[in-house]
Design a protein around this motif. Structure first.
Motif, PDB file in Angstrom:
ATOM      1  N   SER A   1      -8.363   2.341 -14.995  1.00 44.11           N
ATOM      2  CA  SER A   1      -7.914   3.379 -15.739  1.00 44.11           C
ATOM      3  C   SER A   1      -8.755   3.580 -16.804  1.00 44.11           C
ATOM      4  O   SER A   1      -9.520   2.811 -17.592  1.00 44.11           O
ATOM      5  N   THR A   2      -9.046   4.936 -17.353  1.00 44.61           N
ATOM      6  CA  THR A   2      -9.893   5.328 -18.434  1.00 44.61           C
ATOM      7  C   THR A   2      -8.823   5.655 -19.731  1.00 44.61           C
ATOM      8  O   THR A   2      -9.411   6.014 -20.552  1.00 44.61           O
ATOM      9  N   SER A   3      -7.635   5.473 -19.583  1.00 48.78           N
ATOM     10  CA  SER A   3      -6.678   5.607 -20.741  1.00 48.78           C
ATOM     11  C   SER A   3      -5.745   4.513 -20.811  1.00 48.78           C
ATOM     12  O   SER A   3      -5.147   3.773 -20.130  1.00 48.78           O
ATOM     13  N   ALA A   4      -5.956   3.981 -22.312  1.00 46.42           N
ATOM     14  CA  ALA A   4      -5.103   2.517 -22.372  1.00 46.42           C
ATOM     15  C   ALA A   4      -3.619   3.059 -22.500  1.00 46.42           C
ATOM     16  O   ALA A   4      -3.231   4.318 -22.968  1.00 46.42           O
ATOM     17  N   ASP A   5      -2.734   1.889 -22.200  1.00 48.26           N
ATOM     18  CA  ASP A   5      -1.277   2.064 -22.649  1.00 48.26           C
ATOM     19  C   ASP A   5      -0.938   2.162 -23.922  1.00 48.26           C
ATOM     20  O   ASP A   5      -1.763   1.390 -24.718  1.00 48.26           O
ATOM     21  N   ALA A   6      -0.058   3.144 -24.345  1.00 48.58           N
ATOM     22  CA  ALA A   6       0.086   3.340 -25.630  1.00 48.58           C
ATOM     23  C   ALA A   6       0.771   2.109 -26.690  1.00 48.58           C
ATOM     24  O   ALA A   6       0.442   2.140 -27.639  1.00 48.58           O
ATOM     25  N   GLU A   7       1.224   1.185 -25.833  1.00 47.27           N
ATOM     26  CA  GLU A   7       2.286   0.111 -26.547  1.00 47.27           C
ATOM     27  C   GLU A   7       1.151  -1.070 -26.445  1.00 47.27           C
ATOM     28  O   GLU A   7       1.220  -1.721 -27.553  1.00 47.27           O
ATOM     29  N   THR A   8       0.534  -1.221 -25.197  1.00 50.36           N
ATOM     30  CA  THR A   8       0.033  -2.646 -25.229  1.00 50.36           C
ATOM     31  C   THR A   8      -1.466  -2.610 -25.572  1.00 50.36           C
ATOM     32  O   THR A   8      -2.342  -3.542 -25.790  1.00 50.36           O
ATOM     33  N   ARG A   9      -2.048  -1.113 -25.519  1.00 47.35           N
ATOM     34  CA  ARG A   9      -3.616  -1.119 -25.638  1.00 47.35           C
ATOM     35  C   ARG A   9      -4.310  -1.868 -24.650  1.00 47.35           C
ATOM     36  O   ARG A   9      -5.424  -2.274 -24.791  1.00 47.35           O
ATOM     37  N   THR A  10      -3.799  -1.756 -23.415  1.00 48.14           N
ATOM     38  CA  THR A  10      -4.569  -2.499 -22.193  1.00 48.14           C
ATOM     39  C   THR A  10      -4.622  -1.295 -21.081  1.00 48.14           C
ATOM     40  O   THR A  10      -4.145  -0.402 -21.334  1.00 48.14           O
ATOM     41  N   PHE A  11      -5.815  -1.581 -20.154  1.00 49.45           N
ATOM     42  CA  PHE A  11      -6.109  -0.977 -19.210  1.00 49.45           C
ATOM     43  C   PHE A  11      -5.794  -1.138 -17.798  1.00 49.45           C
ATOM     44  O   PHE A  11      -5.838  -2.303 -17.473  1.00 49.45           O
ATOM     45  N   MET A  12      -5.226  -0.299 -17.037  1.00 51.02           N
ATOM     46  CA  MET A  12      -4.312  -0.693 -15.818  1.00 51.02           C
ATOM     47  C   MET A  12      -5.621  -0.894 -14.728  1.00 51.02           C
ATOM     48  O   MET A  12      -6.515   0.095 -14.683  1.00 51.02           O
ATOM     49  N   ALA A  13      -5.900  -1.715 -13.979  1.00 54.95           N
ATOM     50  CA  ALA A  13      -6.775  -1.742 -12.824  1.00 54.95           C
ATOM     51  C   ALA A  13      -6.122  -2.184 -11.709  1.00 54.95           C
ATOM     52  O   ALA A  13      -5.075  -3.198 -11.581  1.00 54.95           O
ATOM     53  N   GLU A  14      -6.651  -1.909 -10.497  1.00 53.25           N
ATOM     54  CA  GLU A  14      -6.026  -2.263  -9.112  1.00 53.25           C
ATOM     55  C   GLU A  14      -6.991  -2.740  -8.325  1.00 53.25           C
ATOM     56  O   GLU A  14      -8.223  -2.320  -8.146  1.00 53.25           O
ATOM     57  N   ILE A  15      -6.664  -3.881  -7.560  1.00 55.35           N
ATOM     58  CA  ILE A  15      -7.562  -4.864  -6.660  1.00 55.35           C
ATOM     59  C   ILE A  15      -6.976  -4.595  -5.248  1.00 55.35           C
ATOM     60  O   ILE A  15      -5.541  -5.036  -5.112  1.00 55.35           O
TER      61      ILE A  15
ATOM     62  N   ASP B   1       4.796  -0.647   4.103  1.00 56.06           N
ATOM     63  CA  ASP B   1       3.258  -1.167   4.616  1.00 56.06           C
ATOM     64  C   ASP B   1       2.339  -1.790   3.497  1.00 56.06           C
ATOM     65  O   ASP B   1       2.049  -1.351   2.555  1.00 56.06           O
ATOM     66  N   ASN B   2       2.112  -3.122   3.945  1.00 55.14           N
ATOM     67  CA  ASN B   2       1.537  -3.940   3.149  1.00 55.14           C
ATOM     68  C   ASN B   2       0.053  -4.688   3.684  1.00 55.14           C
ATOM     69  O   ASN B   2       0.010  -5.582   3.352  1.00 55.14           O
ATOM     70  N   THR B   3      -0.317  -3.479   4.333  1.00 58.30           N
ATOM     71  CA  THR B   3      -1.689  -3.817   5.071  1.00 58.30           C
ATOM     72  C   THR B   3      -2.407  -2.484   4.675  1.00 58.30           C
ATOM     73  O   THR B   3      -2.515  -1.280   5.230  1.00 58.30           O
ATOM     74  N   PRO B   4      -3.255  -2.592   3.613  1.00 55.01           N
ATOM     75  CA  PRO B   4      -3.444  -3.683   2.595  1.00 55.01           C
ATOM     76  C   PRO B   4      -2.564  -4.096   1.408  1.00 55.01           C
ATOM     77  O   PRO B   4      -1.554  -3.113   1.410  1.00 55.01           O
ATOM     78  N   LEU B   5      -2.733  -4.907   0.771  1.00 55.05           N
ATOM     79  CA  LEU B   5      -1.909  -5.014  -0.451  1.00 55.05           C
ATOM     80  C   LEU B   5      -2.814  -4.693  -1.773  1.00 55.05           C
ATOM     81  O   LEU B   5      -3.945  -4.636  -1.737  1.00 55.05           O
TER      82      LEU B   5
ATOM     83  N   ASP C   1       0.753  -1.153  -0.016  1.00 57.30           N
ATOM     84  CA  ASP C   1       0.078   0.084  -0.088  1.00 57.30           C
ATOM     85  C   ASP C   1       1.099   1.404  -0.120  1.00 57.30           C
ATOM     86  O   ASP C   1       0.346   2.120  -0.681  1.00 57.30           O
ATOM     87  N   ARG C   2       2.092   1.098   0.743  1.00 58.08           N
ATOM     88  CA  ARG C   2       2.863   2.361   0.846  1.00 58.08           C
ATOM     89  C   ARG C   2       4.352   1.773   0.778  1.00 58.08           C
ATOM     90  O   ARG C   2       4.731   0.876   1.689  1.00 58.08           O
ATOM     91  N   ASP C   3       5.409   2.461   0.155  1.00 58.11           N
ATOM     92  CA  ASP C   3       6.600   2.177  -0.036  1.00 58.11           C
ATOM     93  C   ASP C   3       7.262   3.293   0.083  1.00 58.11           C
ATOM     94  O   ASP C   3       7.534   3.989  -1.228  1.00 58.11           O
ATOM     95  N   THR C   4       8.109   3.721   0.938  1.00 56.49           N
ATOM     96  CA  THR C   4       8.721   5.120   1.212  1.00 56.49           C
ATOM     97  C   THR C   4      10.171   4.851   1.618  1.00 56.49           C
ATOM     98  O   THR C   4      10.329   4.180   2.695  1.00 56.49           O
TER      99      THR C   4
ATOM    100  N   ASP D   1      -2.989  -8.966   8.917  1.00 54.00           N
ATOM    101  CA  ASP D   1      -1.753  -9.177   9.884  1.00 54.00           C
ATOM    102  C   ASP D   1      -0.341  -9.145   9.161  1.00 54.00           C
ATOM    103  O   ASP D   1       0.710  -9.662   9.669  1.00 54.00           O
ATOM    104  N   GLY D   2      -0.360  -8.959   7.872  1.00 56.42           N
ATOM    105  CA  GLY D   2       0.773  -8.767   7.216  1.00 56.42           C
ATOM    106  C   GLY D   2       1.530 -10.048   6.697  1.00 56.42           C
ATOM    107  O   GLY D   2       2.832 -10.104   6.437  1.00 56.42           O
ATOM    108  N   ALA D   3       0.841 -11.244   6.958  1.00 55.48           N
ATOM    109  CA  ALA D   3       1.443 -12.367   6.693  1.00 55.48           C
ATOM    110  C   ALA D   3       1.694 -12.626   5.070  1.00 55.48           C
ATOM    111  O   ALA D   3       2.585 -13.360   4.718  1.00 55.48           O
ATOM    112  N   ILE D   4       0.940 -11.947   3.954  1.00 55.16           N
ATOM    113  CA  ILE D   4       1.382 -12.175   2.662  1.00 55.16           C
ATOM    114  C   ILE D   4       2.123 -11.014   2.176  1.00 55.16           C
ATOM    115  O   ILE D   4       1.873  -9.921   2.354  1.00 55.16           O
ATOM    116  N   PRO D   5       3.357 -11.401   1.714  1.00 53.70           N
ATOM    117  CA  PRO D   5       4.613 -10.390   1.420  1.00 53.70           C
ATOM    118  C   PRO D   5       4.161  -9.747   0.153  1.00 53.70           C
ATOM    119  O   PRO D   5       3.518 -10.177  -0.634  1.00 53.70           O
ATOM    120  N   ALA D   6       4.619  -8.576   0.086  1.00 53.43           N
ATOM    121  CA  ALA D   6       4.514  -7.517  -1.022  1.00 53.43           C
ATOM    122  C   ALA D   6       5.692  -8.029  -2.312  1.00 53.43           C
ATOM    123  O   ALA D   6       6.680  -8.800  -1.966  1.00 53.43           O
TER     124      ALA D   6
END
Length: 384
Positions: free
Chosen positions: A258-272, A216-220, A87-90, A278-283
């Motif tokens: 995302s509402t804008s496609a990648d210029a090279e792949t023509r795909t749209f980014m999404a985040e889940i 901070d990997n809570t959440p991922l 979630d955050r990496d600083t 508990d932070g058990a799943i590593p990033a």
């Protein structure tokens, strides 16, 4: 005698022989008989020939094995692979310059927000703070005296203004000295895990240097790419099933599309977003996502029964209630290890499971249940 010898020899002649003309009559009779026999088929055609011309031979219908299939309701799922991001990496940076006096934690520690990680040597800054405190106290006294004398009419207003300016400067110096002392403490900007720490006691650090990294990997957050044709199926707020490469599983929610496609792949980014309390799943690990996008009716079949028509269209051959082959274009809506789900067929269909390669659309066949597929295949190989 002498005259006969002068005329020379004469050719033999059998015209006066009684059997000389018999061979001609025999040959002529045979010729007439042959011509009459050959023409008899046109003048008096046989009954068999007439029946054969009227009733053409009917080809034998090809036997095929069929399987009854009924469409079922199946969930449509969008599947994708992505990477688990924190979630955050600083980076942690020094806010002042100086020598590190002490390090209070070790790399890999779980830190609370604002927890002290290390401190600079504050001897010089503490002296500056003490001096600023004394100067502030003196300026405050002078201002208080000037204000009291003005009230009694002894001092002028200018003296009070001068004392007020001196007090303000002392307060500013005090603030600067206090911040300088505060900046000698390196603190965690938020709660997380200390992924790296690159300082040691006695080491000199310059202001702005990176001294560590906190995650901070809570959440991922799982970031994926969506093809153009699937964009309309993915909406913010949809749930997702997540399977991590480590074997861990979880539930996620689509937070961004995302509402804008990648210029090279023509795909749209999404985040889940995936809860990781508990932070058990590593990033940084890989993850597979399955996002339900709706329901439709489909048939579950083996990939082996798929066919291609003359145009290269993917489809399946079925037999209708008149035993005629029909080719239906299909679309694969879901794939599993033991088969595929396809749409495009009637709700109930007699699917040709064996022999689809030997028949064509519109052809009449002799369908047999699938449990007779083994003998069917054997007979087909023998006859052909």
């Amino acid at each position: 005698m002498t005259e006969h010898q002068t005329d020379g020899p004469k050719p033999l002649s059998f015209e006066n022989d009684h059997g000389s003309t018999r061979s001609r009559w025999v040959a002529g009779g045979l010729a007439v008989a042959i011509v009459g026999w050959m023409g008899s088929g046109f003048v008096l055609p046989s009954k068999d020939a007439g029946n054969t011309a009227k009733t053409p031979a009917t080809p034998r219908a090809v036997s095929v094995a069929v399987r009854r299939s009924v469409a079922e309701t199946v969930a449509q799922v969008f599947a994708a692979e992505g990477q688990a991001l924190p979630d955050r990496d600083t980076p942690i940076r020094a806010k002042t310059s100086g020598q590190i006096g002490e390090v209070l934690v070790e790399k890999g520690a779980d830190l609370a927000e604002d927890q002290v990680i290390a401190r600079f040597d504050i001897a010089a800054r503490q002296s500056d703070l003490d001096r600023a405190q004394q100067e502030l106290a003196r300026a405050q006294r002078e201002y208080d005296n000037a204000a009291a004398l003005v009230e009694r009419g002894v001092a002028t207003v200018d003296r009070v203004a001068q004392a007020r300016a001196t007090l303000a400067a002392a307060q500013a110096s005090m603030t600067t000295a206090t911040e300088a002392v505060a900046n000698t403490e390196i603190r965690a900007p938020f709660a997380g895990r200390l992924e790296s720490l690159d300082i040691n006691e006695g080491e000199y650090v310059t202001m702005g240097d990176d001294v560590g990294r906190i995650v901070d990997n809570t959440p991922l957050t799982i970031r994926i790419q969506i093809p153009q044709q699937s964009l309309r199926d993915i909406k913010v707020g949809q749930t997702a099933d997540v399977a991590f490469i480590t074997g861990a599983t979880g539930k996620g929610v689509v937070r961004f599309v995302s509402t804008s496609a990648d210029a090279e792949t023509r795909t749209f980014m999404a985040e889940i977003e995936v809860s990781n309390t508990d932070g058990a799943i590593p990033a940084g690990i890989s993850a597979q996502l399955r996002i339900p996008t709706g329901e439709l009716t489909a048939h579950f079949v083996s990939p082996a029964i798929l066919s291609l028509d003359t145009d290269g269209t993917l489809g399946i051959k079925i037999v209708n209630d008149k035993d005629i082959v029909e080719f239906h274009k299909v679309r694969i809506v879901r794939a599993q290890t033991d088969g595929i789900w396809v749409s495009g067929l009637p709700k109930e269909a007699q699917i040709i499971s064996i022999g689809q390669g030997f028949v064509n659309d519109g052809q009449t066949v002799s369908p047999k249940p699938e449990d007779e597929a083994e003998p069917l295949a054997t007979r087909r190989e023998v006859t052909q």
